[in-house]
Write an enzyme that holds these catalytic residues in place. Structure first.
Site, PDB file in Angstrom:
ATOM      1  N   HIS A  72      55.607  55.141  39.000  1.00 36.96           N
ATOM      2  CA  HIS A  72      55.278  55.893  40.462  1.00 36.96           C
ATOM      3  C   HIS A  72      56.835  55.128  41.264  1.00 36.96           C
ATOM      4  O   HIS A  72      56.951  53.906  41.467  1.00 36.96           O
ATOM      5  CB  HIS A  72      54.380  55.920  41.313  1.00 36.96           C
ATOM      6  CG  HIS A  72      53.266  56.526  41.042  1.00 36.96           C
ATOM      7  ND1 HIS A  72      52.199  56.463  42.072  1.00 36.96           N
ATOM      8  CD2 HIS A  72      52.539  57.875  40.152  1.00 36.96           C
ATOM      9  CE1 HIS A  72      51.120  57.867  41.288  1.00 36.96           C
ATOM     10  NE2 HIS A  72      51.287  58.361  40.600  1.00 36.96           N
ATOM     11  N   TYR A 200      48.012  54.271  51.221  1.00 38.81           N
ATOM     12  CA  TYR A 200      47.487  53.672  51.890  1.00 38.81           C
ATOM     13  C   TYR A 200      47.139  53.237  53.524  1.00 38.81           C
ATOM     14  O   TYR A 200      48.176  53.728  54.103  1.00 38.81           O
ATOM     15  CB  TYR A 200      48.731  52.004  51.887  1.00 38.81           C
ATOM     16  CG  TYR A 200      48.537  51.165  50.184  1.00 38.81           C
ATOM     17  CD1 TYR A 200      47.427  49.949  50.057  1.00 38.81           C
ATOM     18  CD2 TYR A 200      49.114  51.875  49.569  1.00 38.81           C
ATOM     19  CE1 TYR A 200      47.087  50.283  48.721  1.00 38.81           C
ATOM     20  CE2 TYR A 200      48.904  51.108  48.187  1.00 38.81           C
ATOM     21  CZ  TYR A 200      48.669  50.695  47.464  1.00 38.81           C
ATOM     22  OH  TYR A 200      48.153  49.333  46.578  1.00 38.81           O
ATOM     23  N   PRO A 292      42.257  43.449  46.143  1.00 41.78           N
ATOM     24  CA  PRO A 292      42.762  44.402  46.161  1.00 41.78           C
ATOM     25  C   PRO A 292      44.198  44.819  45.936  1.00 41.78           C
ATOM     26  O   PRO A 292      44.478  45.967  45.627  1.00 41.78           O
ATOM     27  CB  PRO A 292      42.061  45.649  45.203  1.00 41.78           C
ATOM     28  CG  PRO A 292      40.504  45.412  46.101  1.00 41.78           C
ATOM     29  CD  PRO A 292      40.449  43.953  46.583  1.00 41.78           C
ATOM     30  N   LYS A 296      46.901  43.824  42.771  1.00 39.05           N
ATOM     31  CA  LYS A 296      47.980  42.668  41.931  1.00 39.05           C
ATOM     32  C   LYS A 296      46.582  41.670  40.532  1.00 39.05           C
ATOM     33  O   LYS A 296      47.599  40.848  39.689  1.00 39.05           O
ATOM     34  CB  LYS A 296      48.480  41.398  43.116  1.00 39.05           C
ATOM     35  CG  LYS A 296      49.324  41.842  43.774  1.00 39.05           C
ATOM     36  CD  LYS A 296      50.877  41.343  42.911  1.00 39.05           C
ATOM     37  CE  LYS A 296      51.902  42.288  43.515  1.00 39.05           C
ATOM     38  NZ  LYS A 296      52.665  43.783  42.663  1.00 39.05           N
ATOM     39  N   TYR A 383      55.629  44.299  45.483  1.00 39.56           N
ATOM     40  CA  TYR A 383      54.636  45.761  45.285  1.00 39.56           C
ATOM     41  C   TYR A 383      55.210  45.299  43.653  1.00 39.56           C
ATOM     42  O   TYR A 383      53.965  46.258  42.874  1.00 39.56           O
ATOM     43  CB  TYR A 383      54.607  47.157  45.898  1.00 39.56           C
ATOM     44  CG  TYR A 383      53.544  47.569  45.945  1.00 39.56           C
ATOM     45  CD1 TYR A 383      52.072  47.457  45.804  1.00 39.56           C
ATOM     46  CD2 TYR A 383      53.341  48.556  44.880  1.00 39.56           C
ATOM     47  CE1 TYR A 383      51.006  48.012  45.758  1.00 39.56           C
ATOM     48  CE2 TYR A 383      52.818  49.173  44.474  1.00 39.56           C
ATOM     49  CZ  TYR A 383      51.345  48.878  45.001  1.00 39.56           C
ATOM     50  OH  TYR A 383      49.897  50.085  44.423  1.00 39.56           O
TER      51      TYR A 383
HETATM   52  P1  FAD Z   1      38.372  39.797  33.966  1.00 41.52           P
HETATM   53  O1  FAD Z   1      38.116  41.655  33.470  1.00 41.52           O
HETATM   54  O2  FAD Z   1      37.033  39.574  34.362  1.00 41.52           O
HETATM   55  O3  FAD Z   1      37.370  39.650  31.852  1.00 41.52           O
HETATM   56  C1  FAD Z   1      37.132  38.454  31.766  1.00 41.52           C
HETATM   57  C2  FAD Z   1      35.916  38.651  30.789  1.00 41.52           C
HETATM   58  O4  FAD Z   1      35.440  37.431  30.329  1.00 41.52           O
HETATM   59  C3  FAD Z   1      34.551  40.150  31.042  1.00 41.52           C
HETATM   60  O5  FAD Z   1      35.273  40.621  30.257  1.00 41.52           O
HETATM   61  C4  FAD Z   1      33.090  39.009  31.215  1.00 41.52           C
HETATM   62  O6  FAD Z   1      32.900  39.435  30.504  1.00 41.52           O
HETATM   63  C5  FAD Z   1      33.749  37.723  30.581  1.00 41.52           C
HETATM   64  N1  FAD Z   1      32.570  36.893  30.118  1.00 41.52           N
HETATM   65  C6  FAD Z   1      33.014  36.205  31.279  1.00 41.52           C
HETATM   66  N2  FAD Z   1      31.837  35.309  30.836  1.00 41.52           N
HETATM   67  C7  FAD Z   1      32.096  35.042  30.237  1.00 41.52           C
HETATM   68  C8  FAD Z   1      31.695  33.467  28.815  1.00 41.52           C
HETATM   69  N3  FAD Z   1      30.277  33.020  29.996  1.00 41.52           N
HETATM   70  N4  FAD Z   1      31.170  34.233  27.456  1.00 41.52           N
HETATM   71  C9  FAD Z   1      32.125  35.160  26.681  1.00 41.52           C
HETATM   72  N5  FAD Z   1      32.927  36.076  27.681  1.00 41.52           N
HETATM   73  C10 FAD Z   1      32.560  35.758  29.079  1.00 41.52           C
HETATM   74  N6  FAD Z   1      42.909  44.414  40.217  1.00 41.52           N
HETATM   75  C11 FAD Z   1      43.855  45.553  40.881  1.00 41.52           C
HETATM   76  O7  FAD Z   1      45.006  45.017  40.203  1.00 41.52           O
HETATM   77  N7  FAD Z   1      43.105  46.387  41.304  1.00 41.52           N
HETATM   78  C12 FAD Z   1      42.261  46.931  41.133  1.00 41.52           C
HETATM   79  O8  FAD Z   1      41.718  48.100  41.842  1.00 41.52           O
HETATM   80  C13 FAD Z   1      41.065  45.854  41.725  1.00 41.52           C
HETATM   81  N8  FAD Z   1      39.843  46.599  41.504  1.00 41.52           N
HETATM   82  C14 FAD Z   1      38.858  45.465  40.652  1.00 41.52           C
HETATM   83  C15 FAD Z   1      37.118  46.345  41.376  1.00 41.52           C
HETATM   84  C16 FAD Z   1      35.987  44.912  40.437  1.00 41.52           C
HETATM   85  C17 FAD Z   1      34.763  45.171  40.962  1.00 41.52           C
HETATM   86  C18 FAD Z   1      37.093  43.753  40.048  1.00 41.52           C
HETATM   87  C19 FAD Z   1      35.534  42.593  39.371  1.00 41.52           C
HETATM   88  C20 FAD Z   1      38.446  43.140  39.740  1.00 41.52           C
HETATM   89  C21 FAD Z   1      39.086  44.475  40.772  1.00 41.52           C
HETATM   90  N9  FAD Z   1      40.393  43.833  40.069  1.00 41.52           N
HETATM   91  C22 FAD Z   1      41.605  44.867  40.537  1.00 41.52           C
HETATM   92  C23 FAD Z   1      41.053  42.903  39.636  1.00 41.52           C
HETATM   93  C24 FAD Z   1      41.126  43.271  38.202  1.00 41.52           C
HETATM   94  O9  FAD Z   1      40.431  43.940  37.135  1.00 41.52           O
HETATM   95  C25 FAD Z   1      41.380  41.778  37.128  1.00 41.52           C
HETATM   96  O10 FAD Z   1      42.283  40.942  37.767  1.00 41.52           O
HETATM   97  C26 FAD Z   1      41.391  41.304  36.080  1.00 41.52           C
HETATM   98  O11 FAD Z   1      40.304  42.664  35.193  1.00 41.52           O
HETATM   99  C27 FAD Z   1      41.459  40.377  35.281  1.00 41.52           C
HETATM  100  O12 FAD Z   1      41.441  40.350  33.257  1.00 41.52           O
HETATM  101  P2  FAD Z   1      40.922  38.974  33.160  1.00 41.52           P
HETATM  102  O13 FAD Z   1      40.958  39.647  31.650  1.00 41.52           O
HETATM  103  O14 FAD Z   1      41.298  38.062  33.369  1.00 41.52           O
HETATM  104  O15 FAD Z   1      39.661  38.954  33.800  1.00 41.52           O
HETATM  105  C1  PHB Z   2      43.200  52.322  41.633  1.00 40.36           C
HETATM  106  O1  PHB Z   2      44.104  52.429  41.444  1.00 40.36           O
HETATM  107  O2  PHB Z   2      42.220  51.382  41.342  1.00 40.36           O
HETATM  108  C2  PHB Z   2      44.176  50.947  43.066  1.00 40.36           C
HETATM  109  C3  PHB Z   2      45.042  51.214  42.703  1.00 40.36           C
HETATM  110  C4  PHB Z   2      45.725  50.214  43.772  1.00 40.36           C
HETATM  111  C5  PHB Z   2      45.558  49.265  44.251  1.00 40.36           C
HETATM  112  C6  PHB Z   2      43.727  49.271  44.464  1.00 40.36           C
HETATM  113  C7  PHB Z   2      43.202  49.473  43.419  1.00 40.36           C
HETATM  114  O3  PHB Z   2      45.926  48.528  45.855  1.00 40.36           O
END
Ligand code: FAD
Ligand code: PHB
Length: 388
Positions: A72, A200, A292, A296, A383
């Site tokens: 995009h 947005y 979100p 980021k 962004y």
């Molecule tokens: P996570 O994806 O949280 O992965 C951590 C992993 O560790 C998980 O699989 C978990 O099961 C595992 N874990 C936890 N505790 C333990 C333990 N004690 N032992 C073993 N394993 C464990 N970001 C965006 O940019 N846009 C979005 O739209 C967006 N939407 C989101 C919606 C939700 C509901 C959430 C929660 C987050 C969202 N985020 C979004 C943020 C983005 O998804 C996260 O920043 C990203 O997943 C970070 O990745 P990570 O691997 O650091 O953590």
């Molecule tokens: C999404 O597609 O889930 C999404 C995109 C942009 C955002 C947050 C979530 O800022």
């Protein structure tokens, strides 16, 4: 068991770090609490900065992303149903890639399967031992047996609710937090996206976002009250409310359908410092959370992996000082994304009790973005992602 790097958490940051280390001949084991289907069923981020795209390419997991993701070059912002475009490509020379976190995770699992990097699913009771010594270890239960892994380094990639961050003593760890007084209600539907780019939308009824995963998969969000219950949001109510908050032309062409996923997420900014204690390094959501609005969260996780991978490869090549710089280097970039996400959130949402003064300031911010290329360039630069 023994390995070089024990990675706690099999989300995107843990899997990507394992993949990148493997490519450099450094051995890692990933410990994940849930099963693979559970991890892959989580609908989360959808937008990748170009630095994240390049990092996934370098890791050798970018093929499907380029085939199925959509670059995009801009996005729409709207206020009170009137929209304008921010042209990222013209302003920064960069684009973003729309490709779901679920797909990124899928690609990483496929790569790990092919190379044989162990991912132990369903581990319980993960405990970190002696992280402040030269002989750290991790204990846990897996398939009914107590296990222990001795290692050189521990990567805490276990998200906001993981155990790694809490292992750092309270007198060492400093945390910064802001809770926002609203949440996002997200819906995934097998319908064509309402717009070829994201929208947005600031609106007096609350923020809305039109996003997408592919030509037949749309992702929409509405700002809702923190105490709103998911049961109160029928699909019909969701679509009606979305139509009210977005530009008229988009509302008229919105294709609706049954939701295939619906969830409410609270919004929070959070940072834990330092991101390293002895031989334990925090990565991604384990160390920081962003609302979100700026897209980021996942991108910051990729940035941390980039820095930690660099530091670990240098450490194994005989430059142990590189790891000393990990926390400081990562946090400089993290705080800029925390600022940007906070700013996007502040400008686009309706705050409970917002005063007429604050309302006018918000309108002025959005008007400035509409009329000023300098203001647009600032948004665009952040962004599409600041350089590593
Ligand atoms: P996570 O994806 O949280 O992965 C951590 C992993 O560790 C998980 O699989 C978990 O099961 C595992 N874990 C936890 N505790 C333990 C333990 N004690 N032992 C073993 N394993 C464990 N970001 C965006 O940019 N846009 C979005 O739209 C967006 N939407 C989101 C919606 C939700 C509901 C959430 C929660 C987050 C969202 N985020 C979004 C943020 C983005 O998804 C996260 O920043 C990203 O997943 C970070 O990745 P990570 O691997 O650091 O953590
Ligand atoms: C999404 O597609 O889930 C999404 C995109 C942009 C955002 C947050 C979530 O800022």
């Amino acid at each position: 068991m023994r390995t070089q790097v024990c990675i706690i958490g099999g989300g995107p940051s843990g899997l990507l770090l394992a993949r990148m280390l493997h490519n450099d001949g450094i051995e890692a084991i990933v410990l994940e609490r849930h099963d693979r289907d559970h991890v892959l069923a989580r609908i989360r981020a959808g937008v990748l900065e170009w630095s994240s795209v390049e990092t996934l390419d370098r890791a050798g997991v970018g093929r499907r992303m380029h085939a199925e993701g959509t670059p995009h070059g801009g996005t729409y912002l709207s206020a009170q149903n009137r929209g304008f475009r921010v042209d990222y490509e013209a302003l920064t020379g960069k684009r973003v890639m729309v490709y779901g976190q679920t797909e990124v995770t899928h690609d990483l699992y496929d790569a790990m399967d092919a190379e044989g990097t162990p991912v132990l699913h369903g581990v319980a009771g993960v405990t970190i031992g002696n992280p402040d010594s030269d002989a750290p270890f991790v204990t846990f239960r897996h398939q009914g047996a107590d296990r222990r892994i001795d290692c050189d380094w521990i990567a805490g990639c276990d998200g906001y609710h993981g155990v790694s961050r809490d292992t750092i003593p309270a007198n060492v760890l400093k945390t910064f937090e802001k809770i926002y007084p609203f949440g996002w209600l997200g819906v995934l539907s097998e319908t064509p996206p309402v717009s070829h780019e994201l929208i947005y939308a600031n609106h007096e009824r609350g923020f809305a976002l039109c996003s997408q995963r592919n030509a037949m998969l749309s992702r929409y969000y509405l700002q809702v009250a923190l105490d709103d219950q998911i049961e109160a949001w029928s699909d019909t109510r969701f679509w009606d409310e979305l139509r009210r908050r977005i530009p008229e032309q988009a509302a008229d062409s919105l294709v609706t359908g049954p939701s295939i996923e619906k969830s409410i997420a609270p919004l929070r900014s959070f940072v834990a410092e330092p991101m390293r204690w002895g031989r334990l390094c925090l990565v991604g959501d384990a160390a920081h959370i962003v609302p979100p609005t700026g897209a980021k969260g996942l991108n910051l996780a990729v940035g941390d992996v980039h820095y930690l991978h660099d530091a670990l490869t240098r450490a194994y090549a005989g430059d142990p000082a590189a790891i000393d710089r990990y926390s400081e280097t990562a946090l400089v970039r993290v705080w800029k994304a925390i600022r940007f996400s906070w700013w996007m959130t502040s400008v686009l949402h309706k705050f409970p009790g917002q005063t007429p003064f604050e309302q006018r300031i918000q309108e002025a911010e959005i008007n400035l973005l509409e009329v000023s290329d300098t203001a647009k360039a600032n948004l665009a630069e952040n962004y599409v992602g600041l350089p590593f």
